[in-house]
Write a protein that holds these residues in place. Structure first.
Motif, mmCIF file in Angstrom:
data_model
loop_
_atom_site.group_PDB
_atom_site.id
_atom_site.type_symbol
_atom_site.label_atom_id
_atom_site.label_comp_id
_atom_site.label_asym_id
_atom_site.label_seq_id
_atom_site.Cartn_x
_atom_site.Cartn_y
_atom_site.Cartn_z
ATOM 1 N N GLU A 299 -0.275 15.147 3.823
ATOM 2 C CA GLU A 299 -0.322 13.874 3.100
ATOM 3 C C GLU A 299 0.219 12.712 3.931
ATOM 4 O O GLU A 299 -0.011 11.552 3.599
ATOM 5 C CB GLU A 299 0.458 13.988 1.792
ATOM 6 N N GLU A 300 0.927 13.031 5.025
ATOM 7 C CA GLU A 300 1.494 11.989 5.874
ATOM 8 C C GLU A 300 0.499 11.451 6.895
ATOM 9 O O GLU A 300 0.823 10.547 7.655
ATOM 10 C CB GLU A 300 2.734 12.527 6.592
ATOM 11 N N THR B 171 5.230 7.103 11.484
ATOM 12 C CA THR B 171 4.817 5.707 11.392
ATOM 13 C C THR B 171 4.572 5.077 12.757
ATOM 14 O O THR B 171 4.088 3.942 12.835
ATOM 15 C CB THR B 171 5.864 4.886 10.624
ATOM 16 N N ILE C 12 0.856 -1.173 0.000
ATOM 17 C CA ILE C 12 0.000 0.000 0.000
ATOM 18 C C ILE C 12 0.899 1.232 0.000
ATOM 19 O O ILE C 12 1.712 1.403 0.912
ATOM 20 C CB ILE C 12 -0.921 0.024 1.230
ATOM 21 N N GLU C 13 0.779 2.072 -1.004
ATOM 22 C CA GLU C 13 1.594 3.279 -1.085
ATOM 23 C C GLU C 13 0.767 4.473 -0.633
ATOM 24 O O GLU C 13 -0.279 4.777 -1.208
ATOM 25 C CB GLU C 13 2.112 3.505 -2.495
ATOM 26 N N TRP C 14 1.226 5.150 0.404
ATOM 27 C CA TRP C 14 0.538 6.322 0.939
ATOM 28 C C TRP C 14 1.076 7.620 0.330
ATOM 29 O O TRP C 14 0.302 8.511 -0.029
ATOM 30 C CB TRP C 14 0.682 6.361 2.457
ATOM 31 N N THR C 15 2.382 7.732 0.280
ATOM 32 C CA THR C 15 3.068 8.875 -0.331
ATOM 33 C C THR C 15 4.315 8.308 -1.010
ATOM 34 O O THR C 15 4.598 7.108 -0.897
ATOM 35 C CB THR C 15 3.492 9.925 0.726
ATOM 36 N N SER D 75 3.000 0.684 3.265
ATOM 37 C CA SER D 75 2.718 -0.427 4.166
ATOM 38 C C SER D 75 2.834 -1.733 3.398
ATOM 39 O O SER D 75 2.577 -1.782 2.187
ATOM 40 C CB SER D 75 1.314 -0.309 4.771
ATOM 41 N N TYR E 115 4.130 -0.633 8.740
ATOM 42 C CA TYR E 115 4.071 0.718 8.166
ATOM 43 C C TYR E 115 5.480 1.301 8.175
ATOM 44 O O TYR E 115 6.150 1.296 9.210
ATOM 45 C CB TYR E 115 3.117 1.556 9.008
ATOM 46 N N SER F 250 -1.774 9.174 7.238
ATOM 47 C CA SER F 250 -2.234 7.960 6.562
ATOM 48 C C SER F 250 -3.325 7.250 7.361
ATOM 49 O O SER F 250 -3.666 7.647 8.464
ATOM 50 C CB SER F 250 -1.045 7.014 6.344
ATOM 51 N N TYR F 251 -3.875 6.217 6.762
ATOM 52 C CA TYR F 251 -4.865 5.336 7.398
ATOM 53 C C TYR F 251 -6.167 6.065 7.734
ATOM 54 O O TYR F 251 -6.863 5.705 8.682
ATOM 55 C CB TYR F 251 -4.282 4.669 8.648
ATOM 56 N N GLN F 252 -6.526 7.063 6.944
ATOM 57 C CA GLN F 252 -7.748 7.809 7.228
ATOM 58 C C GLN F 252 -9.019 6.947 7.159
ATOM 59 O O GLN F 252 -9.909 7.107 8.012
ATOM 60 C CB GLN F 252 -7.853 9.008 6.297
#
Length: 247
Positions: free
Chosen positions: A147-148, A116, A13-16, A21, A66, A150-152
């Motif tokens: 943008e950091e 993280t 999973i790419e967040w930025t 993850s 993560y 994550s996991y919203q």
């Protein structure tokens, strides 16, 4: 010594560009929400290994980790290149004491994190036991940029399930971001802005506080809470503050 087992990546999973993850399948010994294990890759004749917390609840059919990619790091650039089907080594026995069973009773549980280091707190919340043990739960997560955060979707699911007894407070230190507080977590505790935002105060009678993040943040936040009358939580002397440095 804990044994190493082979794990297989089932999803990336790419967040930025620098946050990602990995979900991994591996046969591990049972572990608790909030604990961590070690991941490793063999590079030449060396096994490069680092400790990482579980993001998933222990009941999940996979293990999730993560990461922030360090450009000149020995391990994360290679971990960041892994895709579904690739393998890595996982230490089979987890460890760590940032777990709910190490906490005295309390009314309010504060989970304070940066970067993280939000991972172990997401594991606790997804596990569900925290909601059975505390009346109010507050998840605080700080990042440099919006943008950091994550996991919203996962965090939103806690709000949907638990309503007003769960509060989420994002912090962004280097830009203005919708619904986020600006600045640093310790400063917002010291001046009372975080407590005002949440609608709860810190007290030795009602608060349990878990802190996970970079060493400077952990140290400063602990000092701030001690000045408010809270005490470190020790097995020989139960208190309010438990902490873990995330590197």
């Amino acid at each position: 010594m804990a044994a190493w087992v082979e794990g297989r990546v089932i999803e990336r999973i790419e967040w930025t560009p620098t946050l990602f993850s990995l979900r991994v399948e591996a046969e591990l010994a049972p572990y608790k929400a909030g604990q961590f294990t070690k991941l490793a890759l063999v590079q030449g004749d060396r096994r490069i290994q680092r400790a990482y917390s579980f993001v998933n609840p222990p009941s999940a059919p996979y293990h999730e980790f993560y990461f922030v990619e360090i450009p000149d790091g020995e391990l994360t650039p290679t971990l960041g290149s892994l895709q579904a089907g690739d393998t890595l080594l996982v230490q089979s026995q987890a460890t760590g004491f940032l777990t709910l069973d190490e906490l005295p009773p309390g009314r309010d549980l504060w989970l304070l994190s940066t970067g993280t280091a939000i991972g172990p707190f997401l594991s606790m919340l997804a596990d569900g036991e925290a909601f059975d043990s505390f009346e109010n739960l507050v998840l605080v997560h700080g990042g440099r940029k919006g943008e950091e955060l994550s996991y919203q979707p996962l965090i939103a699911s806690f709000t949907e399930q638990q309503g007003a007894r769960f509060r989420y407070v994002p912090f962004v230190s280097r830009e203005t971001w919708p619904d986020a507080m600006t600045g640093r977590i310790p400063a917002a505790i010291a001046n009372g802005q975080l407590q005002e935002r949440v609608g709860l105060g810190f007290s030795a009678e009602s608060s349990q506080v878990l802190i996970c993040g970079n060493p400077a943040m952990v140290k400063e936040t602990q000092q701030t809470l001690l000045a408010l009358g809270l005490a470190k939580n020790l097995r020989r002397a139960p208190g309010n503050i438990s902490a873990e440095n995330y590197w």
